[in-house]
Design a protein around this motif. Structure first.
Motif, PDB file in Angstrom:
ATOM      1  N   UNK A  23       3.262  32.185 -13.236  1.00 29.17           N
ATOM      2  CA  UNK A  23       3.183  33.706 -13.335  1.00 29.17           C
ATOM      3  C   UNK A  23       4.629  34.203 -12.746  1.00 29.17           C
ATOM      4  N   UNK A  24       4.891  35.295 -13.220  1.00 24.01           N
ATOM      5  CA  UNK A  24       6.202  36.009 -12.680  1.00 24.01           C
ATOM      6  C   UNK A  24       6.457  36.913 -11.675  1.00 24.01           C
ATOM      7  N   UNK A  25       5.158  37.263 -11.148  1.00 23.94           N
ATOM      8  CA  UNK A  25       4.949  38.312 -10.216  1.00 23.94           C
ATOM      9  C   UNK A  25       5.477  38.056  -8.756  1.00 23.94           C
ATOM     10  N   UNK A  26       5.841  36.691  -8.368  1.00 26.16           N
ATOM     11  CA  UNK A  26       5.956  36.250  -7.229  1.00 26.16           C
ATOM     12  C   UNK A  26       5.134  35.978  -6.052  1.00 26.16           C
ATOM     13  N   UNK A  27       3.739  36.321  -6.393  1.00 25.13           N
ATOM     14  CA  UNK A  27       2.549  36.433  -5.491  1.00 25.13           C
ATOM     15  C   UNK A  27       1.826  34.987  -5.931  1.00 25.13           C
ATOM     16  N   UNK A  28       0.980  34.591  -5.001  1.00 30.12           N
ATOM     17  CA  UNK A  28       0.457  33.434  -5.081  1.00 30.12           C
ATOM     18  C   UNK A  28      -1.164  33.548  -4.497  1.00 30.12           C
ATOM     19  N   UNK A  29      -2.114  33.296  -5.268  1.00 32.27           N
ATOM     20  CA  UNK A  29      -3.424  33.434  -4.986  1.00 32.27           C
ATOM     21  C   UNK A  29      -3.890  32.153  -4.449  1.00 32.27           C
ATOM     22  N   UNK A  30      -4.449  32.075  -3.349  1.00 30.02           N
ATOM     23  CA  UNK A  30      -5.081  30.825  -2.852  1.00 30.02           C
ATOM     24  C   UNK A  30      -6.540  30.798  -3.431  1.00 30.02           C
ATOM     25  N   UNK A  31      -7.123  29.746  -3.831  1.00 27.32           N
ATOM     26  CA  UNK A  31      -8.539  29.578  -4.508  1.00 27.32           C
ATOM     27  C   UNK A  31      -9.250  28.929  -3.571  1.00 27.32           C
ATOM     28  N   UNK A  32     -10.120  29.304  -2.825  1.00 29.71           N
ATOM     29  CA  UNK A  32     -10.861  28.652  -1.876  1.00 29.71           C
ATOM     30  C   UNK A  32     -12.608  28.556  -2.334  1.00 29.71           C
ATOM     31  N   UNK A  43      -2.640  29.447  -7.096  1.00 34.69           N
ATOM     32  CA  UNK A  43      -2.337  30.021  -8.436  1.00 34.69           C
ATOM     33  C   UNK A  43      -1.233  31.044  -8.567  1.00 34.69           C
ATOM     34  N   UNK A  44       0.066  30.683  -9.124  1.00 37.21           N
ATOM     35  CA  UNK A  44       1.134  31.959  -9.260  1.00 37.21           C
ATOM     36  C   UNK A  44       0.471  32.863  -9.977  1.00 37.21           C
ATOM     37  N   UNK A  45       0.536  34.111  -9.529  1.00 37.12           N
ATOM     38  CA  UNK A  45       0.203  35.336 -10.388  1.00 37.12           C
ATOM     39  C   UNK A  45       0.938  35.839 -11.235  1.00 37.12           C
ATOM     40  N   UNK A  46       0.420  36.516 -12.361  1.00 38.35           N
ATOM     41  CA  UNK A  46       0.981  37.083 -13.475  1.00 38.35           C
ATOM     42  C   UNK A  46       1.646  38.248 -13.416  1.00 38.35           C
ATOM     43  N   UNK A  47       2.736  38.878 -13.842  1.00 33.27           N
ATOM     44  CA  UNK A  47       3.322  40.111 -13.906  1.00 33.27           C
ATOM     45  C   UNK A  47       2.889  40.761 -15.153  1.00 33.27           C
ATOM     46  N   UNK A  48       3.176  42.274 -14.813  1.00 27.86           N
ATOM     47  CA  UNK A  48       3.163  42.951 -16.277  1.00 27.86           C
ATOM     48  C   UNK A  48       3.784  42.362 -17.595  1.00 27.86           C
ATOM     49  N   UNK A  49       5.006  41.767 -17.287  1.00 30.11           N
ATOM     50  CA  UNK A  49       5.599  41.081 -18.419  1.00 30.11           C
ATOM     51  C   UNK A  49       5.228  40.088 -18.846  1.00 30.11           C
ATOM     52  N   UNK A  50       4.220  39.423 -18.319  1.00 34.93           N
ATOM     53  CA  UNK A  50       3.479  38.209 -18.518  1.00 34.93           C
ATOM     54  C   UNK A  50       2.399  38.643 -19.447  1.00 34.93           C
TER      55      UNK A  50
END
Length: 491
Positions: A23-32, A43-50
């Motif tokens: 994903x292009x948001x630059x954010x990462x989601x830890x999945x626990x 998981x690299x998170x999506x942006x609005x462009x994605x």
């Protein structure tokens, strides 16, 4: 010759236009893992462009898919069924680890996904048009039923795989394309795992896209985007109302299918078989720790059998094992996250402060909250009117049958319900008086069948899933007339 199916991997980003990428948001989601807090992945998170790219890919792919042969679409789901069977243990393992589901619940969820996929095999051939009469000489009148186009799916974390696939499978079967936003607590089982399965089954690129993103980044944009014709949402009433507002105020009006909150009454009439009612009430309340929209949220018992019911109910629930959800004997596992645990503890504290009689309780351990039972709870109390979504059971005393029906209907919700009686005719009469989309006589409130109607009334949502009902939701009528020969016009 035996084919080895290696476990799926690389479910750490987005699935857009047939490509797995970050994903292009630059954010990462830890999945626990909610049971032991183990890290399942990042998981690299999506942006609005994605998100825009996903919708554009879906729209492009749908044009040809909507014209595809019915047999081609049915064959897709036969391949998906084979993969579900081959990867059964892998899928169940993911559901246990990511959602905190007990092995029993995870296996049931796999079975529900499979059953829904089986129903999707038949859907393409069940789409029907009409030849209509018309009072114009020489004119023919036809109503064609066509795919809507692109459908946006927002799924929850409690039964993530089945509640995503419940929209994905019929949408694809009926000639639509799909963009899915799974819950942030269950990105794999709610979306990425399904994308792997459909990809392996040979679904063309762009027909199914999964965007995992922060609500702050893509939440509103998911509904407001001009491409989707229908937003299928399963979740809270508060969020569902917000989605309905956006669907009406965006650049284009959208259809919505909203499966929202519940406060299911489980009514035990004076002639009920107590042992059957106790077992059903316990299963319907504590399955998946009560984290189900159809879960038995209020147990309403006739005064003449109230004490006997409570005694048997408490004794039965005391036998439930709490702990590791991968243990086949475990009944109560972890809640999904700290937010849900905090809400459960607040509700328990509120019940104690209000002076309701606590006949079973205990202390939380990590995200595991043991079963709590409160009796003589007033139906109009905030405690009874709250959707618990936790292993907490309020038991309410009804003076008689009429009072029980009044209590059952005194809620803003109307999803599922149940009534127990030895007199089936009495049960059906009572069921027809309940203001809900679904009522089950002598069974639990937690019931779903892929070829029977599913949906609620009041603040439990609008729209219907499953069978012919979902065909109506995910297709649209197009009236076409043909004039044979010249027609006389007045000017």
């Amino acid at each position: 010759m035996t084919t080895e199916f290696l476990p799926y991997k690389d479910m750490d980003g987005q699935f857009i236009a047939g490509q797995w990428r970050a994903g292009r948001s630059g954010k990462v989601l830890p999945n626990h893992n909610p049971y032991d807090s183990g890290l399942l992945g990042e998981i690299s998170l999506a942006s609005e462009s994605d998100l825009d790219e996903a919708y554009q890919a879906a729209a492009a792919a749908q044009r040809s898919w909507g014209k595809s042969l019915h047999s081609e679409r049915s064959a897709l789901f036969l391949r998906v069924l084979a993969i579900l069977d081959q990867r059964k243990d892998e899928i169940i393992g993911w559901i246990v680890r990511e959602t905190g589901s007990t092995l029993l619940k995870a296996t049931a969820e796999w079975g529900a996904v499979r059953a829904g996929t089986m129903e999707a095999v038949a859907l393409p051939s069940r789409v029907e048009g009409k030849i209509m009469p018309i009072d114009v000489p020489g004119k023919q009148s036809f109503v064609y039923r066509e795919p809507l186009g692109v459908i946006g799916v927002i799924s929850p974390w409690n039964f993530p795989m089945v509640l995503s696939n419940r929209s994905i499978a019929p949408a694809l079967a009926l000639g639509n394309a799909v963009v899915v936003k799974p819950a942030e607590d269950t990105p794999v089982t709610g979306g990425l795992l399904l994308a792997k399965i459909y990809e392996e089954a040979g679904l063309a690129a762009g027909l199914l896209n999964v965007v995992v993103g922060d609500v702050a980044d893509i939440g509103d944009a998911f509904t407001l985007h001009p491409i989707p014709k229908l937003i299928s949402f399963t979740g809270s009433t508060r969020v569902g109302k917000r989605i309905a507002e956006m669907a009406a105020t965006g650049t284009r009006l959208k259809h919505v299918g909203l499966e929202l909150g519940g406060n299911a009454p489980f009514v035990v009439l004076d002639d009920a078989d107590l042992d059957l009612a106790v077992g059903a009430a316990a299963f319907g309340r504590f399955l998946h720790n009560g984290q189900i929209c159809m879960s038995t949220n209020r147990i309403i018992v006739d005064a003449s059998i109230f004490d006997a019911f409570v005694e048997k109910f408490v004794a039965h629930v005391k036998t439930f094992k709490t702990g590791d959800p991968s243990d086949p004997d475990t009944v109560i596992g972890p809640l999904i996250n700290g937010k849900q645990k905090a809400a459960a503890l607040r509700n328990i504290a509120a019940a104690r402060a209000a002076g309701f009689t606590e006949v079973l309780g205990g202390e939380a351990d990590g995200l595991m909250v043991p079963p709590h039972i409160f009796v003589n709870v007033p139906n109009d109390s905030p405690f009874a009117q709250t959707e618990q979504f936790a292993p907490i059971a309020p038991i309410i005393r009804a003076a008689n049958e009429d009072d029980a029906l009044r209590l059952a209907n005194e809620t803003e919700f109307g999803l599922s319900s149940a009534v127990f009686t030895r007199d089936v005719a009495r049960g059906v009469r009572f069921a027809r008086g309940i203001e809900a989309g679904m009522t089950h006589v002598n069974d639990i409130s937690v019931l779903d069948s892929p070829f029977n109607m599913f949906g609620g009334e009041k603040n439990s949502g609008i729209g219907r899933f499953n069978g012919d009902w979902v065909i109506a939701e995910m297709t649209t009528d197009h009236w076409i007339t043909v004039q044979d020969g010249a027609r006389h016009y007045p000017f």
